[in-house]
Scaffold this active site. Structure first.
Site, PDB file in Angstrom:
ATOM      1  N   GLY A 149     -57.498  38.619 -23.392  1.00 40.53           N
ATOM      2  CA  GLY A 149     -57.032  37.339 -22.881  1.00 40.53           C
ATOM      3  C   GLY A 149     -55.779  37.547 -22.047  1.00 40.53           C
ATOM      4  O   GLY A 149     -55.037  38.510 -22.267  1.00 40.53           O
TER       5      GLY A 149
ATOM      6  N   GLN B  48     -48.090  35.390 -17.665  1.00 35.51           N
ATOM      7  CA  GLN B  48     -47.947  36.828 -17.904  1.00 35.51           C
ATOM      8  C   GLN B  48     -47.974  37.634 -16.611  1.00 35.51           C
ATOM      9  O   GLN B  48     -47.578  38.799 -16.607  1.00 35.51           O
ATOM     10  CB  GLN B  48     -49.049  37.328 -18.848  1.00 35.51           C
ATOM     11  CG  GLN B  48     -48.910  36.792 -20.270  1.00 35.51           C
ATOM     12  CD  GLN B  48     -49.993  37.336 -21.181  1.00 35.51           C
ATOM     13  OE1 GLN B  48     -51.074  36.771 -21.254  1.00 35.51           O
ATOM     14  NE2 GLN B  48     -49.718  38.443 -21.857  1.00 35.51           N
TER      15      GLN B  48
ATOM     16  N   CYS C 228     -50.206  41.687 -27.919  1.00 41.24           N
ATOM     17  CA  CYS C 228     -50.065  40.956 -26.661  1.00 41.24           C
ATOM     18  C   CYS C 228     -49.717  41.937 -25.553  1.00 41.24           C
ATOM     19  O   CYS C 228     -48.857  42.802 -25.744  1.00 41.24           O
ATOM     20  CB  CYS C 228     -48.958  39.906 -26.808  1.00 41.24           C
ATOM     21  SG  CYS C 228     -48.661  38.951 -25.314  1.00 41.24           S
ATOM     22  N   LEU C 229     -50.358  41.795 -24.405  1.00 42.31           N
ATOM     23  CA  LEU C 229     -50.086  42.704 -23.294  1.00 42.31           C
ATOM     24  C   LEU C 229     -48.633  42.600 -22.829  1.00 42.31           C
ATOM     25  O   LEU C 229     -48.108  43.530 -22.230  1.00 42.31           O
ATOM     26  CB  LEU C 229     -51.033  42.418 -22.121  1.00 42.31           C
ATOM     27  CG  LEU C 229     -52.533  42.656 -22.393  1.00 42.31           C
ATOM     28  CD1 LEU C 229     -53.355  42.291 -21.167  1.00 42.31           C
ATOM     29  CD2 LEU C 229     -52.799  44.097 -22.811  1.00 42.31           C
TER      30      LEU C 229
ATOM     31  N   HIS D 222     -53.582  31.767 -28.954  1.00 42.65           N
ATOM     32  CA  HIS D 222     -52.564  32.735 -28.517  1.00 42.65           C
ATOM     33  C   HIS D 222     -52.237  32.513 -27.031  1.00 42.65           C
ATOM     34  O   HIS D 222     -51.060  32.483 -26.649  1.00 42.65           O
ATOM     35  CB  HIS D 222     -53.090  34.161 -28.764  1.00 42.65           C
ATOM     36  CG  HIS D 222     -52.214  35.257 -28.234  1.00 42.65           C
ATOM     37  ND1 HIS D 222     -51.581  36.156 -29.060  1.00 42.65           N
ATOM     38  CD2 HIS D 222     -51.866  35.597 -26.961  1.00 42.65           C
ATOM     39  CE1 HIS D 222     -50.875  37.010 -28.309  1.00 42.65           C
ATOM     40  NE2 HIS D 222     -51.037  36.691 -27.041  1.00 42.65           N
ATOM     41  N   GLU D 223     -53.290  32.338 -26.216  1.00 45.32           N
ATOM     42  CA  GLU D 223     -53.073  32.174 -24.766  1.00 45.32           C
ATOM     43  C   GLU D 223     -52.461  30.810 -24.437  1.00 45.32           C
ATOM     44  O   GLU D 223     -51.607  30.704 -23.553  1.00 45.32           O
ATOM     45  CB  GLU D 223     -54.377  32.378 -23.992  1.00 45.32           C
ATOM     46  CG  GLU D 223     -55.050  33.737 -24.183  1.00 45.32           C
ATOM     47  CD  GLU D 223     -54.146  34.929 -23.939  1.00 45.32           C
ATOM     48  OE1 GLU D 223     -53.190  34.811 -23.156  1.00 45.32           O
ATOM     49  OE2 GLU D 223     -54.380  35.986 -24.558  1.00 45.32           O
TER      50      GLU D 223
ATOM     51  N   HIS E  99     -48.860  30.856 -24.718  1.00 51.39           N
ATOM     52  CA  HIS E  99     -48.167  31.408 -23.542  1.00 51.39           C
ATOM     53  C   HIS E  99     -47.810  30.305 -22.545  1.00 51.39           C
ATOM     54  O   HIS E  99     -46.787  30.379 -21.870  1.00 51.39           O
ATOM     55  CB  HIS E  99     -49.044  32.438 -22.829  1.00 51.39           C
ATOM     56  CG  HIS E  99     -48.970  33.825 -23.402  1.00 51.39           C
ATOM     57  ND1 HIS E  99     -47.804  34.554 -23.422  1.00 51.39           N
ATOM     58  CD2 HIS E  99     -49.909  34.623 -23.962  1.00 51.39           C
ATOM     59  CE1 HIS E  99     -48.040  35.743 -23.967  1.00 51.39           C
ATOM     60  NE2 HIS E  99     -49.315  35.815 -24.312  1.00 51.39           N
TER      61      HIS E  99
HETATM   62 NI    NI Z   1     -50.304  37.447 -25.225  1.00 49.39          NI
END
Ligand code: NI
Length: 193
Positions: A51, A56, A100-101, A142-143, A146
């Site tokens: 995701g 991000q 998380c990236l 989660h997304e 963000h």
């Molecule tokens: Ni993330």
């Protein structure tokens, strides 16, 4: 979904200010949005992510992409584009380990509702309302976090969070590497390089 001319773009990391901002809703989808969506998929796949939210990669808008088809039990899952999501209702609760990236190398347990009822728009700006459970509910929440400036580490319990504080400080100071390009907030790194 096919997007031409997609590029891998660097991913913003903790504690870049764009990751703690409340992102703005989209009023529609145009060619620049399509290009952004293509770049988001390209960058997410390149980083082996499931995701990615627009903030991000530095765009503070309410847009996210996901694809969980690389996971066991979800081989048939289709890639999804989610615009202007709104969680209408939640059900149940479970703990799951997240990463998380934007927080490379850090994992932690997060408690979240196990199912959600979600209203959102797709890549054609068509509205949908649907129930999600399991991994999809997890990744979506989660997304969506963000888009509201919240990271999974903000939802970890205090004791777990203390255990990863050193890693977070290193990431914030730019002392981190990943197998995908990272955007470093130069104002935070400063003269230390
Ligand atoms: Ni993330």
């Amino acid at each position: 979904m096919m997007f031409k001319k997609s590029m891998i773009v660097p991913i913003n990391i903790f504690s870049d200010p764009v990751l703690s901002m409340k992102a703005k809703p989209l009023k529609g989808v145009d060619s620049s949005t399509e290009e952004l969506i293509g770049n988001m998929f390209e960058s997410m796949y390149n980083a082996s992510g499931i995701g990615l939210a627009a903030p991000q990669i530095g765009s503070s808008i309410r847009l996210l992409v996901l694809d969980i088809s690389c996971m066991d039990n979800y081989r048939d899952a289709k890639p999804m584009v989610v615009i202007n999501p709104r969680i209408l209702a939640v059900k149940g609760q479970n703990a799951m380990e997240e990463g998380c990236l934007s927080v490379p190398g850090v994992m932690g347990d997060v408690l979240r509702p196990s199912a959600i009822n979600l209203r959102y728009r797709d890549e054609h700006f068509e509205e949908h309302t649907a129930e999600f459970s399991g991994m999809l509910a997890r990744v979506l929440q989660h997304e969506i976090d963000h888009l509201d400036g919240t990271l999974f580490v903000d939802r970890m319990d205090k004791r777990d969070r203390r255990k990863i504080q050193k890693e977070l400080t290193e990431i914030a100071e730019g002392r981190v590497t990943a197998e995908y390009p990272l955007a470093r907030d130069l104002s935070a790194v400063g003269a230390k390089g």
